[in-house]
Design a protein around this motif. Structure first.
Motif, mmCIF file in Angstrom:
data_model
loop_
_atom_site.group_PDB
_atom_site.id
_atom_site.type_symbol
_atom_site.label_atom_id
_atom_site.label_comp_id
_atom_site.label_asym_id
_atom_site.label_seq_id
_atom_site.Cartn_x
_atom_site.Cartn_y
_atom_site.Cartn_z
ATOM 1 N N LEU A 66 -4.496 3.306 9.948
ATOM 2 C CA LEU A 66 -4.090 3.541 11.332
ATOM 3 C C LEU A 66 -3.874 2.224 12.050
ATOM 4 N N SER A 67 -4.768 1.268 11.847
ATOM 5 C CA SER A 67 -4.624 -0.042 12.468
ATOM 6 C C SER A 67 -3.358 -0.741 11.970
ATOM 7 N N LEU A 68 -3.086 -0.642 10.677
ATOM 8 C CA LEU A 68 -1.884 -1.255 10.114
ATOM 9 C C LEU A 68 -0.629 -0.665 10.736
ATOM 10 N N LEU A 69 -0.551 0.657 10.804
ATOM 11 C CA LEU A 69 0.649 1.300 11.334
ATOM 12 C C LEU A 69 0.822 1.020 12.824
ATOM 13 N N ASN A 70 -0.293 0.979 13.563
ATOM 14 C CA ASN A 70 -0.190 0.616 14.976
ATOM 15 C C ASN A 70 0.350 -0.798 15.134
ATOM 16 N N GLN A 71 -0.092 -1.718 14.253
ATOM 17 C CA GLN A 71 0.396 -3.089 14.308
ATOM 18 C C GLN A 71 1.878 -3.162 13.943
ATOM 19 N N VAL A 72 2.309 -2.340 12.985
ATOM 20 C CA VAL A 72 3.727 -2.281 12.630
ATOM 21 C C VAL A 72 4.554 -1.867 13.843
ATOM 22 N N ILE A 73 4.129 -0.792 14.523
ATOM 23 C CA ILE A 73 4.881 -0.312 15.681
ATOM 24 C C ILE A 73 4.866 -1.342 16.802
ATOM 25 N N ASP A 74 3.702 -1.950 17.061
ATOM 26 C CA ASP A 74 3.623 -2.980 18.096
ATOM 27 C C ASP A 74 4.574 -4.129 17.790
ATOM 28 N N THR A 75 4.663 -4.522 16.518
ATOM 29 C CA THR A 75 5.496 -5.659 16.132
ATOM 30 C C THR A 75 6.971 -5.357 16.340
ATOM 31 N N VAL A 91 0.852 -1.185 0.000
ATOM 32 C CA VAL A 91 0.000 0.000 0.000
ATOM 33 C C VAL A 91 0.888 1.236 0.000
ATOM 34 N N HIS A 92 0.628 2.158 -0.915
ATOM 35 C CA HIS A 92 1.190 3.504 -0.900
ATOM 36 C C HIS A 92 0.181 4.396 -0.196
ATOM 37 N N PHE A 93 0.649 5.214 0.740
ATOM 38 C CA PHE A 93 -0.276 6.040 1.512
ATOM 39 C C PHE A 93 0.391 7.342 1.913
ATOM 40 N N ASN A 94 -0.395 8.229 2.484
ATOM 41 C CA ASN A 94 0.117 9.508 2.943
ATOM 42 C C ASN A 94 -0.790 10.022 4.053
ATOM 43 N N GLY A 95 -0.503 11.219 4.538
ATOM 44 C CA GLY A 95 -1.264 11.796 5.636
ATOM 45 C C GLY A 95 -0.320 12.454 6.623
ATOM 46 N N HIS A 96 -0.847 13.415 7.406
ATOM 47 C CA HIS A 96 0.011 14.203 8.289
ATOM 48 C C HIS A 96 0.744 13.353 9.328
ATOM 49 N N SER A 97 0.151 12.278 9.800
ATOM 50 C CA SER A 97 0.791 11.473 10.839
ATOM 51 C C SER A 97 1.697 10.386 10.285
ATOM 52 N N ALA A 98 1.744 10.216 8.960
ATOM 53 C CA ALA A 98 2.537 9.134 8.370
ATOM 54 C C ALA A 98 4.018 9.283 8.689
ATOM 55 N N GLY A 99 4.532 10.506 8.585
ATOM 56 C CA GLY A 99 5.942 10.736 8.866
ATOM 57 C C GLY A 99 6.313 10.431 10.301
ATOM 58 N N GLY A 100 5.428 10.780 11.234
ATOM 59 C CA GLY A 100 5.685 10.474 12.633
ATOM 60 C C GLY A 100 5.749 8.982 12.887
ATOM 61 N N TYR A 101 4.838 8.233 12.269
ATOM 62 C CA TYR A 101 4.874 6.778 12.402
ATOM 63 C C TYR A 101 6.166 6.216 11.820
ATOM 64 N N TYR A 102 6.593 6.774 10.693
ATOM 65 C CA TYR A 102 7.824 6.291 10.063
ATOM 66 C C TYR A 102 9.032 6.522 10.970
ATOM 67 N N GLN A 103 9.125 7.708 11.567
ATOM 68 C CA GLN A 103 10.245 7.988 12.463
ATOM 69 C C GLN A 103 10.224 7.071 13.677
ATOM 70 N N LEU A 104 9.037 6.819 14.233
ATOM 71 C CA LEU A 104 8.920 5.917 15.372
ATOM 72 C C LEU A 104 9.311 4.502 14.974
ATOM 73 N N PHE A 105 8.889 4.090 13.789
ATOM 74 C CA PHE A 105 9.251 2.769 13.279
ATOM 75 C C PHE A 105 10.764 2.618 13.164
ATOM 76 N N ARG A 106 11.419 3.597 12.552
ATOM 77 C CA ARG A 106 12.877 3.497 12.384
ATOM 78 C C ARG A 106 13.577 3.480 13.742
ATOM 79 N N ARG A 107 13.038 4.220 14.684
ATOM 80 C CA ARG A 107 13.629 4.252 16.021
ATOM 81 C C ARG A 107 13.559 2.882 16.682
ATOM 82 N N TYR A 108 12.372 2.276 16.651
ATOM 83 C CA TYR A 108 12.207 0.968 17.276
ATOM 84 C C TYR A 108 12.916 -0.133 16.479
#
Length: 295
Positions: free
Chosen positions: A165-174, A106-123
């Protein structure tokens, strides 16, 4: 929305299904929104290379293997591997010649997408790739997004925002689970540190007290604490002190100087700065808006 059966005109290269979506003004301004979602089965190796896209990409390998390059980083990925990519960077991927892959993306966008990406890279220790055990679960998530495109309407965008949102939350949880503390002893240590902080957060020299109490450096304690709770010890203490100040502002008539001392912040200038950064207002303005005793 455009729904297509083939991603490329040469059907001898790939076999795929995708949906394209152009978001409405409300979705673009307020939601996570899908730009493209689909599944692709590689028939022969085909290099896909892109850059400078205002988009974020999530993909999961459902079968086979191949390679992914993001910037200067190279990854060999196989069934069960997922990737989260900032498409403003150059990235490219290609299926293995002997073991062709099948992808869901999935290609996606949105104001919170960048924040999720930074959190993902951090974890995820800076990596773009992580592994999952159940590819069917992740494939089903992409499938829901694909099916949701059929009735193209405002409700579609609300539903897709919820699914993303559910997908990104699951990514971070994982990835957070993967980077979590490895032993029961570390988990118990982090929990004990938290208990001490909850009791003594407002006191002076809290970091020195932690070192004396546990016989370890703050850096050592912070590594375990951060893996367990996702924030540093200093961030946790700062949040506890700010919340204590908020409670005192709302439910007491104590002056600001007293609140700064009792919350553990101590410096009224620092407290005002914390309120501006966190709430976008001064401590006095926060009290005026939230105090229970003001009528």
């Amino acid at each position: 929305m455009i729904r297509e059966k083939s991603l490329f005109s040469d059907e001898k290269t790939t076999r795929s299904e995708r949906a394209l979506h152009t978001p409405g003004a409300f979705a673009r301004q307020n939601l996570l929104y899908i730009q493209e979602v689909g599944r692709l089965e590689s028939l022969t190796p085909h290099l896909c290379a892109r850059e400078n896209l205002d988009s974020w990409l999530f993909l999961v390998v459902l079968r086979g293997k191949g390679s992914l390059k993001v910037g200067e980083r190279h990854y060999s990925i196989k069934k069960g591997d997922c990737a989260f990519v900032n498409c403003r960077e150059r990235y490219e991927h290609i299926s293995d010649e002997e073991d062709a892959w099948k992808l869901a993306w999935v290609h996606f966008n949105g104001h919170s997408a960048g924040g999720y990406y930074q959190l993902f890279r951090r974890y995820n220790q800076g990596s773009h790739v992580f592994s999952v055990e159940d590819v069917d679960e992740w494939n089903a998530r992409i499938g829901e997004m694909l099916e949701a495109q059929r009735p193209n309407s405002f409700h579609t965008e609300l539903r897709c925002g919820e699914l993303l949102l559910s997908l990104l939350n699951q990514v971070i949880d994982t990835v957070a689970d993967c980077s979590a503390v490895e032993t029961e002893q570390e988990e118990e240590l982090a929990d004990t540190v938290r208990e001490v902080l909850n009791e003594q957060y407002s006191g002076p020299d809290i970091l020195q007290k932690l070192e004396n109490h546990f016989g370890r450096t703050v850096q050592e304690l912070n590594e375990t604490f951060s893996r367990r709770y996702g924030v540093s010890i200093e961030e946790y203490v700062s949040n506890r002190r700010l919340n204590a100040a908020k409670e005192l502002l709302r439910f007491s008539i104590k002056p600001l100087e007293t609140i700064a001392q009792e919350s553990g912040i101590r410096d009224i200038i620092v407290m005002q700065q914390m309120f501006r950064e966190s709430e976008g207002m001064t401590a006095e303005e926060y009290r005026a808006k939230w105090a229970a005793w003001i009528r």
